[in-house]
Design a protein around this motif. Structure first.
Motif, PDB file in Angstrom:
ATOM      1  N   ARG A   1      -2.708   6.145  -1.999  1.00 51.57           N
ATOM      2  CA  ARG A   1      -2.486   6.457  -3.471  1.00 51.57           C
ATOM      3  C   ARG A   1      -2.897   5.092  -4.472  1.00 51.57           C
ATOM      4  O   ARG A   1      -3.182   5.344  -5.224  1.00 51.57           O
ATOM      5  N   SER A   2      -2.270   4.090  -3.887  1.00 47.83           N
ATOM      6  CA  SER A   2      -2.461   2.820  -4.447  1.00 47.83           C
ATOM      7  C   SER A   2      -2.345   1.554  -3.563  1.00 47.83           C
ATOM      8  O   SER A   2      -1.498   1.771  -2.878  1.00 47.83           O
ATOM      9  N   VAL A   3      -2.798   0.409  -4.312  1.00 43.55           N
ATOM     10  CA  VAL A   3      -2.633  -0.824  -3.374  1.00 43.55           C
ATOM     11  C   VAL A   3      -2.456  -2.192  -4.537  1.00 43.55           C
ATOM     12  O   VAL A   3      -3.335  -1.981  -5.510  1.00 43.55           O
ATOM     13  N   THR A   4      -1.573  -2.688  -4.327  1.00 41.42           N
ATOM     14  CA  THR A   4      -0.913  -3.844  -5.240  1.00 41.42           C
ATOM     15  C   THR A   4      -0.857  -5.171  -4.253  1.00 41.42           C
ATOM     16  O   THR A   4      -0.221  -5.199  -3.313  1.00 41.42           O
ATOM     17  N   SER A   5      -1.501  -6.178  -5.084  1.00 43.56           N
ATOM     18  CA  SER A   5      -1.350  -7.344  -4.354  1.00 43.56           C
ATOM     19  C   SER A   5      -0.842  -8.378  -5.589  1.00 43.56           C
ATOM     20  O   SER A   5      -1.089  -8.421  -6.564  1.00 43.56           O
ATOM     21  N   SER A   6      -0.095  -9.479  -4.800  1.00 49.27           N
ATOM     22  CA  SER A   6       0.365 -10.422  -5.771  1.00 49.27           C
ATOM     23  C   SER A   6      -0.779 -11.475  -6.159  1.00 49.27           C
ATOM     24  O   SER A   6      -1.244 -11.823  -5.219  1.00 49.27           O
TER      25      SER A   6
ATOM     26  N   SER B   1       0.795  -1.293   0.073  1.00 56.24           N
ATOM     27  CA  SER B   1      -0.166   0.028   0.013  1.00 56.24           C
ATOM     28  C   SER B   1       0.903   1.338   0.019  1.00 56.24           C
ATOM     29  O   SER B   1       1.875   1.409   0.643  1.00 56.24           O
ATOM     30  N   VAL B   2       0.659   2.235  -0.832  1.00 58.69           N
ATOM     31  CA  VAL B   2       1.508   3.214  -1.002  1.00 58.69           C
ATOM     32  C   VAL B   2       0.541   4.589  -0.465  1.00 58.69           C
ATOM     33  O   VAL B   2      -0.613   4.655  -1.020  1.00 58.69           O
ATOM     34  N   TYR B   3       0.978   5.326   0.452  1.00 57.88           N
ATOM     35  CA  TYR B   3       0.333   6.494   1.088  1.00 57.88           C
ATOM     36  C   TYR B   3       1.138   7.838   0.469  1.00 57.88           C
ATOM     37  O   TYR B   3       2.176   7.916   0.496  1.00 57.88           O
TER      38      TYR B   3
END
Length: 57
Positions: free
Chosen positions: A26-31, A13-15
């Motif tokens: 700002r964004s969330v990325t999951s594998s 998670s990017v804040y």
């Protein structure tokens, strides 16, 4: 306790930190990689670093 449908995942998670100290997502990325079967340690080559390589000692 085991969870039958669970698998390892990595979530990043990017804040954005605002001047007043609050944060905004700002964004969330999951594998989403498939689960690989476990491998035996015997199938991997042995470590060749000087600390582990006892043949040169």
């Amino acid at each position: 306790m085991t969870y039958p449908n669970s698998r390892p995942r990595l979530t990043i998670s990017v804040y954005k930190l605002n001047p007043d100290g609050t944060r905004t997502l700002r964004s969330v990325t999951s594998s989403d990689e498939p689960v690989a079967p476990p491998r035996s340690a015997l199938t991997w080559p042995a470590c060749a670093c000087p600390r582990c390589d006892r043949s040169t000692a």
